[in-house]
Design a protein around this motif. Structure first.
Motif, PDB file in Angstrom:
ATOM      1  N   ILE A 141       4.943  12.177   1.728  1.00 33.51           N
ATOM      2  CA  ILE A 141       5.114  12.731   3.251  1.00 33.51           C
ATOM      3  C   ILE A 141       5.136  11.558   4.060  1.00 33.51           C
ATOM      4  O   ILE A 141       4.671  10.853   4.154  1.00 33.51           O
ATOM      5  CB  ILE A 141       3.861  13.711   3.666  1.00 33.51           C
ATOM      6  CG1 ILE A 141       3.871  14.908   2.603  1.00 33.51           C
ATOM      7  CG2 ILE A 141       3.955  14.123   5.141  1.00 33.51           C
ATOM      8  CD1 ILE A 141       2.573  15.831   3.053  1.00 33.51           C
ATOM      9  N   ARG A 142       6.370  11.736   4.936  1.00 31.09           N
ATOM     10  CA  ARG A 142       6.731  10.673   6.082  1.00 31.09           C
ATOM     11  C   ARG A 142       6.702  11.162   7.194  1.00 31.09           C
ATOM     12  O   ARG A 142       6.553  10.417   8.297  1.00 31.09           O
ATOM     13  CB  ARG A 142       7.961  10.085   5.846  1.00 31.09           C
ATOM     14  CG  ARG A 142       7.898   9.454   4.170  1.00 31.09           C
ATOM     15  CD  ARG A 142       9.167   8.339   4.188  1.00 31.09           C
ATOM     16  NE  ARG A 142      10.461   9.067   4.512  1.00 31.09           N
ATOM     17  CZ  ARG A 142      11.383   9.518   3.292  1.00 31.09           C
ATOM     18  NH1 ARG A 142      10.807   9.131   2.252  1.00 31.09           N
ATOM     19  NH2 ARG A 142      12.446   9.960   3.534  1.00 31.09           N
ATOM     20  N   VAL A 143       6.737  12.489   7.628  1.00 34.54           N
ATOM     21  CA  VAL A 143       6.910  13.000   8.683  1.00 34.54           C
ATOM     22  C   VAL A 143       5.839  13.163   9.440  1.00 34.54           C
ATOM     23  O   VAL A 143       4.588  13.038   9.024  1.00 34.54           O
ATOM     24  CB  VAL A 143       7.761  14.242   8.819  1.00 34.54           C
ATOM     25  CG1 VAL A 143       9.077  14.265   8.155  1.00 34.54           C
ATOM     26  CG2 VAL A 143       6.725  15.424   7.893  1.00 34.54           C
ATOM     27  N   PRO A 144       5.680  13.116  10.906  1.00 30.30           N
ATOM     28  CA  PRO A 144       4.407  13.397  11.600  1.00 30.30           C
ATOM     29  C   PRO A 144       3.663  14.560  11.031  1.00 30.30           C
ATOM     30  O   PRO A 144       4.250  15.673  10.787  1.00 30.30           O
ATOM     31  CB  PRO A 144       4.817  13.515  13.122  1.00 30.30           C
ATOM     32  CG  PRO A 144       6.114  12.898  13.335  1.00 30.30           C
ATOM     33  CD  PRO A 144       6.722  13.226  11.946  1.00 30.30           C
ATOM     34  N   LEU A 145       2.479  14.367  10.870  1.00 28.89           N
ATOM     35  CA  LEU A 145       1.546  15.610  10.075  1.00 28.89           C
ATOM     36  C   LEU A 145       0.284  15.684  10.981  1.00 28.89           C
ATOM     37  O   LEU A 145      -0.518  14.839  10.947  1.00 28.89           O
ATOM     38  CB  LEU A 145       1.393  15.190   8.834  1.00 28.89           C
ATOM     39  CG  LEU A 145       0.497  16.109   8.005  1.00 28.89           C
ATOM     40  CD1 LEU A 145       0.828  17.564   7.840  1.00 28.89           C
ATOM     41  CD2 LEU A 145       0.223  15.670   6.392  1.00 28.89           C
TER      42      LEU A 145
ATOM     43  N   VAL B 203      -2.365  10.762   2.850  1.00 28.58           N
ATOM     44  CA  VAL B 203      -1.300  10.665   3.895  1.00 28.58           C
ATOM     45  C   VAL B 203      -2.035   9.949   5.333  1.00 28.58           C
ATOM     46  O   VAL B 203      -2.353  10.664   6.276  1.00 28.58           O
ATOM     47  CB  VAL B 203      -0.789  12.156   4.501  1.00 28.58           C
ATOM     48  CG1 VAL B 203       0.614  11.757   5.467  1.00 28.58           C
ATOM     49  CG2 VAL B 203      -0.266  12.776   3.273  1.00 28.58           C
ATOM     50  N   PRO B 204      -2.041   8.520   5.140  1.00 34.98           N
ATOM     51  CA  PRO B 204      -2.868   7.918   6.049  1.00 34.98           C
ATOM     52  C   PRO B 204      -2.239   8.147   7.719  1.00 34.98           C
ATOM     53  O   PRO B 204      -3.190   8.028   8.616  1.00 34.98           O
ATOM     54  CB  PRO B 204      -2.355   6.524   5.889  1.00 34.98           C
ATOM     55  CG  PRO B 204      -2.434   6.523   4.279  1.00 34.98           C
ATOM     56  CD  PRO B 204      -1.834   7.662   3.856  1.00 34.98           C
ATOM     57  N   HIS B 205      -1.186   8.459   7.873  1.00 35.46           N
ATOM     58  CA  HIS B 205      -0.863   8.625   9.384  1.00 35.46           C
ATOM     59  C   HIS B 205      -1.175   9.991   9.760  1.00 35.46           C
ATOM     60  O   HIS B 205      -0.745  10.326  10.909  1.00 35.46           O
ATOM     61  CB  HIS B 205       0.709   8.309   9.368  1.00 35.46           C
ATOM     62  CG  HIS B 205       1.652   9.456   8.828  1.00 35.46           C
ATOM     63  ND1 HIS B 205       2.103   9.233   7.141  1.00 35.46           N
ATOM     64  CD2 HIS B 205       2.225  10.738   9.160  1.00 35.46           C
ATOM     65  CE1 HIS B 205       2.817  10.522   7.081  1.00 35.46           C
ATOM     66  NE2 HIS B 205       2.994  11.096   7.945  1.00 35.46           N
ATOM     67  N   ALA B 206      -1.662  10.848   8.825  1.00 33.58           N
ATOM     68  CA  ALA B 206      -1.756  12.088   9.399  1.00 33.58           C
ATOM     69  C   ALA B 206      -3.077  12.313  10.456  1.00 33.58           C
ATOM     70  O   ALA B 206      -3.726  11.409  10.276  1.00 33.58           O
ATOM     71  CB  ALA B 206      -2.105  13.212   8.102  1.00 33.58           C
ATOM     72  N   GLU B 207      -2.831  13.306  11.449  1.00 28.91           N
ATOM     73  CA  GLU B 207      -3.841  13.305  12.550  1.00 28.91           C
ATOM     74  C   GLU B 207      -4.542  14.587  12.100  1.00 28.91           C
ATOM     75  O   GLU B 207      -4.129  15.770  11.814  1.00 28.91           O
ATOM     76  CB  GLU B 207      -3.422  13.390  13.854  1.00 28.91           C
ATOM     77  CG  GLU B 207      -2.740  12.069  14.354  1.00 28.91           C
ATOM     78  CD  GLU B 207      -2.088  11.987  15.737  1.00 28.91           C
ATOM     79  OE1 GLU B 207      -2.624  12.864  16.556  1.00 28.91           O
ATOM     80  OE2 GLU B 207      -1.229  11.303  16.115  1.00 28.91           O
ATOM     81  N   LEU B 208      -5.827  14.475  12.400  1.00 25.72           N
ATOM     82  CA  LEU B 208      -6.857  15.539  11.885  1.00 25.72           C
ATOM     83  C   LEU B 208      -7.549  16.218  13.444  1.00 25.72           C
ATOM     84  O   LEU B 208      -7.705  15.599  14.332  1.00 25.72           O
ATOM     85  CB  LEU B 208      -7.827  15.170  11.245  1.00 25.72           C
ATOM     86  CG  LEU B 208      -7.652  14.562   9.778  1.00 25.72           C
ATOM     87  CD1 LEU B 208      -8.818  14.062   9.241  1.00 25.72           C
ATOM     88  CD2 LEU B 208      -6.597  15.350   9.050  1.00 25.72           C
TER      89      LEU B 208
END
Length: 276
Positions: free
Chosen positions: A214-218, A241-246
């Motif tokens: 997964i590369r897209v904003p998540l 997915v380290p760039h994911a926001e929670l």
């Protein structure tokens, strides 16, 4: 390119041809905020007992907030889409099949081309959230961003226990009649979902190893009072997915779009606006 003419619409149907993984399917779908013909598309993927009608007016409200055009559809076995034959059990990888085969086939049937897909957002709830994650991993170049609401990435005891309780309610209370308002074949919808989640073979299901592409904003959202999953679900997504926001919502159960719609809409709108 699909070019709807009205602001709202009744359900329409797309015919998907048979493939090696499924027979011919008739998929119920509906456009919302249709007059925004040049706006990005937001595709809504419902929960394990959901359908178009069970979303009620939330997709419309969110699309108006985001300035997007929405595509809502009932997966096979749900709503007015092709029912699941009663002697057919969903396989353990049923969510992967939805992301790999069914959703792309529906987009093809609606003439949604690659440039449109690259500006498209997926917004999925529960099982639909898991399918959203799988689509984002399998089709990393055919998506602008993804929002996974109360998704499952592995099976927890709390999930199995709640689903077993739901089966008891379905068979002993008026739950079956209530769900029958939203599905042409309510037993198809209920037992397709319930049987696979209670299948011992499903206890080891996980998609954690499939999320890395997964590369897209998540954005991943979970309620603190969810009786179908814990914060471990979205914390695990962040690990994979380290760039994911929670976003973790107080006073919110398994359905943030019903339990805390204002907080959910604010979180999604803020996240999407940062990507522009």
């Amino acid at each position: 390119m699909q070019n709807p003419a009205a602001a709202t619409s009744a359900s329409e149907f797309a015919e998907l041809p048979a493939t090696a993984s499924h027979g011919p399917l008739r998929i119920e779908y509906r456009w919302v905020n249709e007059t925004a013909c040049d706006a990005p598309i937001a595709v809504f993927l419902h929960e394990g007992l959901g359908s178009i009608s069970m979303w009620r007016d939330w997709p419309q409200a969110l699309c108006e907030r985001l300035g997007m055009r929405g595509l809502v559809y009932s997966r096979p076995g749900y709503g007015l889409s092709t029912p699941r034959p009663h002697d057919v059990k969903w396989p353990v990888d049923f969510m992967t099949a939805q992301a790999r085969d069914i959703l792309p086939a529906l987009l093809d049937a609606l003439d949604i081309d690659l440039p449109e897909r690259r500006s498209m957002w997926l917004i999925g709830h529960s099982d639909g959230g898991s399918i959203t994650l799988l689509y984002a991993a399998l089709h990393p170049d055919a998506l602008a961003g993804a929002v996974a609401i109360a998704p499952h990435v592995f099976v927890e005891d709390i999930s199995v226990e709640s689903i077993a309780q739901t089966k008891q309610l379905y068979e002993t209370t008026d739950l079956r009649a209530k769900l029958g308002r939203y599905h042409a074949d309510v037993d198809s919808a209920f037992y397709g979902w319930n049987d696979i989640w209670l299948n011992p073979a499903f206890r080891d299901w996980t998609i954690t190893s499939e999320l890395a592409p997964i590369r897209v904003p998540l954005l991943a959202v979970q309620g603190h009072d969810d009786n179908y999953g814990t914060m471990a679900q979205i914390d695990t997504i962040a690990d994979c997915v380290p760039h994911a926001e929670l976003v973790k919502l107080d006073g919110c159960g398994h359905s943030p779009h019903r339990d805390a719609p204002q907080a959910l809409n604010e979180a999604i709108a803020a996240f999407v606006s940062k990507q522009k």
